[in-house]
Enzyme design. Structure first.
Site, PDB file in Angstrom:
ATOM      1  N   SER A 145       0.788  -1.239   0.000  1.00 14.45           N
ATOM      2  CA  SER A 145       0.000   0.000   0.000  1.00 14.45           C
ATOM      3  C   SER A 145       0.819   1.288   0.000  1.00 14.45           C
ATOM      4  O   SER A 145       0.269   2.367  -0.206  1.00 14.45           O
ATOM      5  CB  SER A 145      -0.962   0.014   1.200  1.00 14.45           C
ATOM      6  OG  SER A 145      -0.254   0.018   2.415  1.00 14.45           O
ATOM      7  N   LYS A 162      -6.356   4.877   7.996  1.00 14.46           N
ATOM      8  CA  LYS A 162      -5.111   5.519   7.583  1.00 14.46           C
ATOM      9  C   LYS A 162      -5.242   7.033   7.518  1.00 14.46           C
ATOM     10  O   LYS A 162      -4.302   7.763   7.840  1.00 14.46           O
ATOM     11  CB  LYS A 162      -4.653   4.960   6.237  1.00 14.46           C
ATOM     12  CG  LYS A 162      -4.154   3.530   6.326  1.00 14.46           C
ATOM     13  CD  LYS A 162      -3.624   3.006   5.004  1.00 14.46           C
ATOM     14  CE  LYS A 162      -3.040   1.612   5.175  1.00 14.46           C
ATOM     15  NZ  LYS A 162      -2.473   1.068   3.931  1.00 14.46           N
TER      16      LYS A 162
END
Length: 338
Positions: A235, A280
């Site tokens: 990611s 996040k």
């Protein structure tokens, strides 16, 4: 005296229960916002100048669930609960999972370097050498025949170094089709004969039951080193690519801003979705990020971008969320920044 003994026994039982609540694992994993860390300490391009502003990668903290953490997911919207089979491949151990995540990170770093050097017009060279097995499904033909880290170099005497090519060959085969693989295991060449089998959850599709990534080696000028330590997963690809390009160029790309984000990246610069984006963006905001890049997925209704926007609103975050489909879009946005 007897009363004191009864109290001690009750306390002992209560203590044992508390210990059991902590240490007895449940068939779940709990995730919560992790960290948003500047990438400059992780990325070193030879001869790079120090610029103002920062690019930051974001992470999600994940742990095996116990009673306490399970209850925590019911009262804290930032904590999410996942079944084990949503995280792990069937038959996969914790060590196997970690191996797979580290290989995905390695592939992500390589794609980041390729995109950054291509964008900067700097020299890089790719050498391919087969494909690496990063996970094997229990109950499928590969489980007893192959091992994690095996490098497949040939299939039916045909050299293979493209994951897409390997997948295409297998996808066209019917159940029971035999394939002869040449593999490299711990520096030694080995030949393996193996038949395809239908997948349990997709009986109309047959395969070997492996996940793969390409085995490539990169050489660059100037040299670049990415020390991602024990951070796994793909990611951070987009943000690594931006940090590398920023170090390759004389002009500052961040221009004094604190910029976080997430998203996978392939060798052609396409940005893909990831998990845990709602957590996040919380981590990014807590670390002082002003801008957050989120995969747009070409406008899908349930895209990472839409999920990030929803999370930012729910938490009243003062952070600008930018939809990104490709690496070039991110560069174009940054070049227009004041």
């Amino acid at each position: 005296m007897e009363k004191r003994i009864r109290i001690l026994n009750v306390l002992l039982v209560f203590g044992i229960i508390l210990v059991l609540l902590v240490f007895i694992p449940l068939p779940y994993y709990v995730t919560k916002p992790g960290l948003a860390e500047p990438l400059r300490p992780y990325v070193k391009v030879e001869g790079a100048n120090k610029d103002k502003g920062e690019f930051m990668m974001t992470t999600v903290s994940m742990s095996k669930a116990n009673i306490y953490s399970y209850i925590g997911t019911l009262v804290n919207s930032d904590h999410h609960l996942y079944k084990t089979d949503e995280i792990m491949v069937k038959g996969e151990s914790n060590e196997d999972y970690q191996f797979r995540q580290l290989r995905y990170m390695e592939e992500s770093k390589q794609a980041a370097i390729i995109n950054a050097y291509k964008q900067a017009g700097k020299h890089y060279q790719v050498t391919k050498n087969g494909i690496i097995i990063v996970s094997i499904i229990k109950g499928m033909p590969a489980f007893d025949a192959l091992k994690l880290g095996d490098v497949i170099t040939k299939i039916n005497k045909r050299e293979v170094d493209s994951a897409k090519e390997f997948t295409t060959i297998l996808s066209s085969a019917k159940a029971g089709t035999r394939f002869n693989l040449q593999i490299n295991r711990n520096g030694k060449t080995k030949n393996v004969s193996i038949k395809t089998k239908p997948f349990q959850n997709e009986p109309n599709r047959a395969g070997l039951g492996v996940s793969i990534v390409e085995n490539i080696k990169l050489s660059t000028n100037p040299k670049v080193k990415i020390n991602s330590e024990e951070i796994g997963g793909p990611s951070a690809g987009l943000m690594f690519a931006l940090e590398i390009y920023d170090q390759l160029e004389k002009e500052s790309l961040a221009k004094g801003h604190e910029i976080a984000g997430t998203g996978t990246i392939d060798n052609k610069g396409m940005v893909g979705p990831i998990g845990g984006i709602s957590q996040k963006i919380v981590a990014a905001s807590k670390s002082g990020a002003e801008i957050f890049f989120a995969p747009y997925e070409n406008g899908k209704k349930d895209s990472n971008y839409n999920e990030a926007v929803k999370s930012a609103r729910a938490h009243h975050l003062k952070i600008k969320v930018i939809p990104i489909n490709s690496y070039h879009q991110a560069i174009a946005y940054l070049e227009k920044l004041k």
